[in-house]
Design an enzyme around this catalytic site. Sequence first.
Site, mmCIF file in Angstrom:
data_model
loop_
_atom_site.group_PDB
_atom_site.id
_atom_site.type_symbol
_atom_site.label_atom_id
_atom_site.label_comp_id
_atom_site.label_asym_id
_atom_site.label_seq_id
_atom_site.Cartn_x
_atom_site.Cartn_y
_atom_site.Cartn_z
ATOM 1 N N HIS A 285 40.715 69.871 23.429
ATOM 2 C CA HIS A 285 39.348 69.894 23.607
ATOM 3 C C HIS A 285 38.824 70.997 24.520
ATOM 4 O O HIS A 285 39.537 71.878 25.099
ATOM 5 C CB HIS A 285 38.685 68.773 24.271
ATOM 6 C CG HIS A 285 39.244 68.446 25.794
ATOM 7 N ND1 HIS A 285 40.250 67.595 25.968
ATOM 8 C CD2 HIS A 285 38.982 69.058 27.001
ATOM 9 C CE1 HIS A 285 40.481 67.531 27.335
ATOM 10 N NE2 HIS A 285 39.829 68.432 27.891
HETATM 11 C C1 T46 Z 1 40.652 68.587 31.108
HETATM 12 C C2 T46 Z 1 42.208 68.638 30.797
HETATM 13 C C3 T46 Z 1 42.789 69.660 31.716
HETATM 14 C C4 T46 Z 1 38.074 59.706 33.567
HETATM 15 O O1 T46 Z 1 37.843 58.310 33.413
HETATM 16 N N1 T46 Z 1 37.824 60.654 34.477
HETATM 17 C C5 T46 Z 1 38.236 61.932 34.680
HETATM 18 O O2 T46 Z 1 37.862 62.384 35.488
HETATM 19 C C6 T46 Z 1 39.212 62.153 33.510
HETATM 20 C C7 T46 Z 1 39.532 63.610 33.468
HETATM 21 C C8 T46 Z 1 39.468 61.451 32.497
HETATM 22 N N2 T46 Z 1 39.165 59.983 32.486
HETATM 23 C C9 T46 Z 1 39.351 59.138 31.475
HETATM 24 C C10 T46 Z 1 38.886 59.415 30.098
HETATM 25 C C11 T46 Z 1 39.982 59.116 29.356
HETATM 26 O O3 T46 Z 1 39.916 57.525 28.755
HETATM 27 O O4 T46 Z 1 41.051 59.248 31.324
HETATM 28 C C12 T46 Z 1 41.303 59.013 30.011
HETATM 29 C C13 T46 Z 1 42.143 60.487 29.785
HETATM 30 O O5 T46 Z 1 41.324 61.303 29.634
HETATM 31 P P1 T46 Z 1 41.436 62.800 28.556
HETATM 32 O O6 T46 Z 1 41.883 62.131 27.379
HETATM 33 O O7 T46 Z 1 40.388 63.571 28.600
HETATM 34 O O8 T46 Z 1 42.806 63.576 29.332
HETATM 35 P P2 T46 Z 1 43.393 64.851 29.152
HETATM 36 O O9 T46 Z 1 44.672 64.947 29.676
HETATM 37 O O10 T46 Z 1 43.284 65.215 27.423
HETATM 38 O O11 T46 Z 1 42.214 66.020 29.616
HETATM 39 C C14 T46 Z 1 42.056 66.058 30.780
HETATM 40 C C15 T46 Z 1 40.582 66.401 31.009
HETATM 41 O O12 T46 Z 1 39.841 65.291 30.654
HETATM 42 C C16 T46 Z 1 39.959 67.469 30.737
HETATM 43 O O13 T46 Z 1 38.470 67.609 31.216
HETATM 44 O O14 T46 Z 1 40.152 69.649 30.761
HETATM 45 O O15 T46 Z 1 42.694 67.377 31.304
#
Ligand code: T46
Length: 134
Positions: free
Chosen positions: A49
């Site tokens: 993303h």
């Molecule tokens: C990014 C990369 C480097 C939250 O509730 N709060 C938070 O601050 C974050 C980061 C995530 N979440 C929840 C949302 C999803 O249900 O945790 C779950 C996993 O998040 P996500 O699928 O977005 O994780 P990544 O590893 O794909 O991405 C993350 C960050 O979301 C993003 O901003 O730049 O790490």
Amino acid sequence: MQTIKYTFQPHGDERGQLIALEEFNDIPFRIKRVYFMYDTIEGVVRGKHAHKSLEQILVCIHGSCKIRLDNGREKKVVALEKPYEGLYVANNMWREMFDFSPDAVLMVFASEVYDEADYIRDYDEFLKFVGVKE
Ligand code: T46
């Protein structure tokens, strides 16, 4: 494509190492959120993303992983394998995190609180957002 990797100053002594990160000194923005990922399953690719306005610094404080950055025109892979190195990831940048070692802990310092509306999770939408595709 230019990538910005910071080398933080360790405060080492005979007991070991310590890294301190201060907003506006070591991190170039106000830190509104810190999160980290660990126990990442082998072969998993996270991220996939971009963010409309969020800026972040990624630090692999244990183990190693790789980050693929893509501005819509160019791609670059950066390895993070030292706890004193931080990769700056600007807004409008597609990111993928992969090749996590089993012991990897990837810590992220973020300029904003969590906001799903700031995410662009569709690659075609990202290319339009950055003006590469109509
Ligand atoms: C990014 C990369 C480097 C939250 O509730 N709060 C938070 O601050 C974050 C980061 C995530 N979440 C929840 C949302 C999803 O249900 O945790 C779950 C996993 O998040 P996500 O699928 O977005 O994780 P990544 O590893 O794909 O991405 C993350 C960050 O979301 C993003 O901003 O730049 O790490």
